[in-house]
Design a protein around this motif. Structure first.
Motif, mmCIF file in Angstrom:
data_model
loop_
_atom_site.group_PDB
_atom_site.id
_atom_site.type_symbol
_atom_site.label_atom_id
_atom_site.label_comp_id
_atom_site.label_asym_id
_atom_site.label_seq_id
_atom_site.Cartn_x
_atom_site.Cartn_y
_atom_site.Cartn_z
ATOM 1 N N GLN A 45 -32.896 28.065 -90.800
ATOM 2 C CA GLN A 45 -33.794 28.783 -91.705
ATOM 3 C C GLN A 45 -33.244 28.787 -93.131
ATOM 4 O OE1 GLN A 45 -33.972 32.285 -88.989
ATOM 5 N NE2 GLN A 45 -36.171 32.254 -89.429
ATOM 6 N N ARG A 46 -31.927 28.945 -93.275
ATOM 7 C CA ARG A 46 -31.323 28.883 -94.605
ATOM 8 C C ARG A 46 -31.478 27.491 -95.205
ATOM 9 N NH1 ARG A 46 -27.320 31.852 -91.903
ATOM 10 N NH2 ARG A 46 -25.959 30.038 -91.799
ATOM 11 N N ALA A 47 -31.296 26.460 -94.387
ATOM 12 C CA ALA A 47 -31.462 25.083 -94.866
ATOM 13 C C ALA A 47 -32.899 24.842 -95.317
ATOM 14 C CB ALA A 47 -31.072 24.092 -93.772
ATOM 15 N N ALA A 48 -33.850 25.347 -94.563
ATOM 16 C CA ALA A 48 -35.262 25.190 -94.924
ATOM 17 C C ALA A 48 -35.569 25.926 -96.220
ATOM 18 C CB ALA A 48 -36.151 25.701 -93.805
ATOM 19 N N GLN A 49 -35.054 27.131 -96.317
ATOM 20 C CA GLN A 49 -35.293 27.920 -97.527
ATOM 21 C C GLN A 49 -34.710 27.225 -98.746
ATOM 22 O OE1 GLN A 49 -33.453 31.797 -97.499
ATOM 23 N NE2 GLN A 49 -34.909 32.601 -98.978
ATOM 24 N N HIS A 50 -33.504 26.737 -98.629
ATOM 25 C CA HIS A 50 -32.859 26.033 -99.742
ATOM 26 C C HIS A 50 -33.650 24.790 -100.119
ATOM 27 C CE1 HIS A 50 -30.028 23.342 -101.802
ATOM 28 N NE2 HIS A 50 -29.591 24.473 -102.340
ATOM 29 N N ALA A 51 -34.084 24.029 -99.125
ATOM 30 C CA ALA A 51 -34.839 22.800 -99.391
ATOM 31 C C ALA A 51 -36.165 23.103 -100.083
ATOM 32 C CB ALA A 51 -35.089 22.049 -98.083
ATOM 33 N N GLN A 52 -36.797 24.192 -99.733
ATOM 34 C CA GLN A 52 -38.079 24.531 -100.344
ATOM 35 C C GLN A 52 -37.885 25.048 -101.778
ATOM 36 O OE1 GLN A 52 -39.237 27.100 -97.056
ATOM 37 N NE2 GLN A 52 -41.037 25.814 -96.737
ATOM 38 N N GLU A 109 -39.470 15.770 -95.199
ATOM 39 C CA GLU A 109 -38.482 15.787 -96.283
ATOM 40 C C GLU A 109 -37.703 17.102 -96.272
ATOM 41 O OE1 GLU A 109 -41.776 14.916 -96.799
ATOM 42 O OE2 GLU A 109 -41.293 12.779 -96.772
ATOM 43 N N VAL A 110 -38.420 18.208 -96.128
ATOM 44 C CA VAL A 110 -37.753 19.521 -96.089
ATOM 45 C C VAL A 110 -36.894 19.634 -94.837
ATOM 46 C CG1 VAL A 110 -38.144 22.016 -95.883
ATOM 47 C CG2 VAL A 110 -39.456 20.673 -97.540
ATOM 48 N N LEU A 111 -37.403 19.168 -93.699
ATOM 49 C CA LEU A 111 -36.656 19.258 -92.437
ATOM 50 C C LEU A 111 -35.363 18.447 -92.478
ATOM 51 C CD1 LEU A 111 -39.600 19.000 -89.891
ATOM 52 C CD2 LEU A 111 -38.230 21.036 -90.405
ATOM 53 N N ASN A 112 -35.315 17.413 -93.300
ATOM 54 C CA ASN A 112 -34.128 16.562 -93.385
ATOM 55 C C ASN A 112 -33.261 16.841 -94.605
ATOM 56 O OD1 ASN A 112 -33.991 14.546 -91.136
ATOM 57 N ND2 ASN A 112 -36.122 14.278 -91.743
ATOM 58 N N ALA A 113 -33.678 17.759 -95.461
ATOM 59 C CA ALA A 113 -32.930 18.057 -96.687
ATOM 60 C C ALA A 113 -31.655 18.834 -96.372
ATOM 61 C CB ALA A 113 -33.811 18.848 -97.645
ATOM 62 N N LYS A 114 -30.632 18.576 -97.195
ATOM 63 C CA LYS A 114 -29.350 19.271 -97.048
ATOM 64 C C LYS A 114 -28.997 19.959 -98.356
ATOM 65 C CE LYS A 114 -27.297 15.997 -93.825
ATOM 66 N NZ LYS A 114 -25.982 15.527 -93.412
ATOM 67 N N ALA A 115 -28.439 21.150 -98.266
ATOM 68 C CA ALA A 115 -27.994 21.872 -99.461
ATOM 69 C C ALA A 115 -26.816 21.151 -100.104
ATOM 70 C CB ALA A 115 -27.612 23.298 -99.104
ATOM 71 N N ARG A 116 -25.930 20.614 -99.265
ATOM 72 C CA ARG A 116 -24.755 19.854 -99.713
ATOM 73 C C ARG A 116 -24.572 18.698 -98.743
ATOM 74 N NH1 ARG A 116 -23.606 24.845 -99.105
ATOM 75 N NH2 ARG A 116 -22.195 24.555 -97.369
ATOM 76 N N SER A 147 -23.285 19.794 -95.351
ATOM 77 C CA SER A 147 -24.044 20.784 -94.574
ATOM 78 C C SER A 147 -25.077 20.087 -93.690
ATOM 79 C CB SER A 147 -24.714 21.797 -95.502
ATOM 80 O OG SER A 147 -25.649 21.157 -96.332
ATOM 81 N N TRP A 148 -25.645 20.840 -92.783
ATOM 82 C CA TRP A 148 -26.633 20.297 -91.857
ATOM 83 C C TRP A 148 -28.042 20.607 -92.353
ATOM 84 C CZ3 TRP A 148 -24.591 22.127 -86.403
ATOM 85 C CH2 TRP A 148 -23.477 21.361 -86.057
ATOM 86 N N SER A 149 -28.946 19.691 -92.063
ATOM 87 C CA SER A 149 -30.366 19.904 -92.327
ATOM 88 C C SER A 149 -30.953 20.751 -91.195
ATOM 89 C CB SER A 149 -31.089 18.560 -92.389
ATOM 90 O OG SER A 149 -31.114 17.958 -91.092
ATOM 91 N N VAL A 150 -32.220 21.131 -91.347
ATOM 92 C CA VAL A 150 -32.909 21.865 -90.282
ATOM 93 C C VAL A 150 -32.860 21.060 -88.991
ATOM 94 C CG1 VAL A 150 -35.174 22.684 -89.494
ATOM 95 C CG2 VAL A 150 -34.461 23.092 -91.868
ATOM 96 N N LEU A 151 -33.208 19.770 -89.070
ATOM 97 C CA LEU A 151 -33.244 18.949 -87.855
ATOM 98 C C LEU A 151 -31.859 18.753 -87.253
ATOM 99 C CD1 LEU A 151 -35.965 16.252 -88.644
ATOM 100 C CD2 LEU A 151 -36.179 18.365 -87.297
#
Length: 191
Positions: A176-183, A31-38, A41-45
């Protein structure tokens, strides 16, 4: 910069990228790996899939460019940069805060991605480390690597290697920013 110094710097950078994936990204949930801030934007994956698409092109191009050299090349030789090489490096440098458009076939937005993207990325990095080791005996100033989106243009081998690693560092920071935002924004389950 001297050939040997450049290659050592690039190898160290690739090892750092591997460590980030192993220690920071692999432990994350799907879920975190596929989450997007907007939505745009791109997810971690998606960040790593973008890099995988580049590696699928550039790793074989490097293997071709690094065929055994016809004559020995000094490790103390200076790596030279063309105008195109300098411009390309400036665009992908991690400190460059300007957003860049990616070509459509390299844009993974909206792709259905699994954790296998992480493993593929690590495999590409291992291949890149082997290529960087092979580059010790190559002429890094030879214009031998066609630019992915316009193959009539060629980069010198050294600047192309540096381009790929800087590009990877830039998008790893994005991941890393995407992961941080998702968490930070992940809902907390109260029991």
């Amino acid at each position: 910069m001297k050939t040997n110094a450049l290659l050592q710097n690039l190898q160290a950078a690739v090892r750092r990228l591997q460590t980030v994936v192993e220690t920071e990204l692999k432990p994350l949930s799907s879920e975190v790996l596929n989450a997007k801030a907007r939505p745009e934007s791109w997810s971690v994956l998606e960040c790593l899939e973008h890099l995988n698409r580049y590696s699928r092109y550039y790793n074989p191009a490097f293997a071709q460019a690094l065929q055994p050299a016809r004559q020995p090349v000094s490790e103390a030789a200076e790596v030279r940069y063309s105008w195109l090489g300098r411009k390309s490096l400036d665009i992908v440098r991690p400190g460059n805060g300007k957003a860049s458009k990616t070509v459509k076939h390299m844009n993974p937005a909206g792709s259905r991605l699994s954790r296998g993207v992480l493993d593929e990325f690590l495999q590409h990095q291992q291949e890149l480390l082997t290529l960087l080791a092979n580059a010790q005996a190559a002429d890094l100033n030879q214009k031998a690597v066609p630019v992915e989106f316009f193959k009539l243009l060629k980069l010198r081998t050294g600047e192309a290697l540096e381009f790929v690693v800087l590009h990877e560092e830039r998008h790893m920071q994005q991941a890393q920013r995407a992961a941080q935002h998702a968490q930070v924004t992940a809902p907390v389950l109260m029991v």
